[in-house]
Every structure is written in C-alpha cells, then in structure tokens.
Design a protein around this motif. Structure first.
Motif, PDB file in Angstrom:
ATOM      1  N   ASP A  77       0.810  -1.210   0.000  1.00 17.69           N
ATOM      2  CA  ASP A  77       0.000   0.000   0.000  1.00 17.69           C
ATOM      3  C   ASP A  77       0.848   1.267   0.000  1.00 17.69           C
ATOM      4  N   VAL A 118      -8.873  -0.409 -10.211  1.00 15.32           N
ATOM      5  CA  VAL A 118      -7.723  -0.517  -9.330  1.00 15.32           C
ATOM      6  C   VAL A 118      -6.499  -0.243 -10.202  1.00 15.32           C
ATOM      7  N   LEU A 144      -8.091  -5.523  -2.265  1.00 19.74           N
ATOM      8  CA  LEU A 144      -7.706  -4.469  -1.321  1.00 19.74           C
ATOM      9  C   LEU A 144      -8.166  -4.732   0.111  1.00 19.74           C
TER      10      LEU A 144
END
Length: 163
Positions: A77, A118, A144
């Motif tokens: 992330d 995404v 996610l």
C-alpha cells in the motif's frame, strides 16, 4: 497464495507486517516486526532518508525473508515498497478515466474493480502474463480488503507493545 505487505508509522513507531492469504482470503501466514522507534541520533544521521530506509531495508525486506509460504504476488500500500522485489505491486483504488488509462507506462496497469478501477504499479515492466494474472485476481477477489485487516493488526501490535 497472495501476500499483503504494509509498513505503518503509528505514534512515532514504525511497524510492518505481511499477511499471506489463499485465493479465498483465508490467512496462511502472518509475520510482523516489533515496533521500531528511531533514536535521535538515527534521525540526525539518516535525515530525510530515514523513513524510506526503515520501510524498505529494515522492515519490508526482512519480512519477505521471514515468510515460509512464498506468494506469487505481493501487494503493498506504499509505492516505495515496489523496489524490494519484482513480484511486488502497489495497488490503489481509483475512479480513473479512459484518458488516464491511455497515459500508462509499461510498469503500471488499470483494471476494472467494483464501481471504479484498481491501479497497479511495479518497479519493473508488467509482462502480459503478470497482467493476465493480476486481472484474474481482481476479478476473483477483493484484492484491497486484506489491507484493512493488516492495518488493524499492526495498530493492535503497536498498542500491545506499550502495555
């Protein structure tokens, strides 16, 4: 197996974790670092490079070495972490337009995801085979969601280390 790696700064402590899940999202393995508090001298010596050094060299690379179940893909992330391995991909949800899709470089892709997209990037070129595998994963699971679990686990570790 799919890996999720995250490094967080929580209350001046740096902590990282890697969660390995199967394609149903069931945890296989979880490793984490003890919270790291840089000393004043380290802050002086490393300057602005301290956070990047801690995130990549000290935390992320050590977590990848510790895991026993090697995932085919590791999602992170934080885009800085893509430099630690060629199978590491930064993933972020976006409501990208077709104009942005046309401007992608060879190390990024945009895949339909829920009501949006995404955006996935790497430090290396994303081959057709990797792109196909990433598309397959995005279609099969919420790629996610495990980050939410990982973040809560890291917050728990930081709070537990003070008691």
């Amino acid at each position: 197996m799919i890996g999720y790696l995250s490094v967080r700064k929580i209350d001046d402590k740096y902590v990282g974790g890697i969660l390995i899940v199967d394609e149903s999202g069931i945890p296989y393995e979880f490793k984490y670092t003890d919270p790291i508090i840089p000393t004043p001298l380290q802050k002086i010596l490393y300057g602005k490079s301290l956070e990047s050094y801690l995130n990549t060299e000290v935390i992320a690379k050590s977590l990848l070495k510790k895991i026993e179940n090697k995932p085919e893909v590791v999602f992170v992330d934080n885009s800085v972490l893509t430099s630690i391995s060629e199978n590491v991909f930064f993933a972020i949800q976006t409501v990208s337009s077709s104009e942005q899709i046309d401007q992608l470089s060879s190390d990024e892709c945009v895949i339909p995801f829920g009501a949006g997209f995404v955006r996935i990037s790497s430090s290396k070129e994303i081959t057709k085979e990797k792109l196909e595998r990433l598309r397959q994963l995005v279609e099969e699971i919420d790629i996610l969601e495990p980050f939410q679990r990982l973040q809560k686990a890291l917050e728990y570790i930081c709070k537990s280390s003070t008691s």
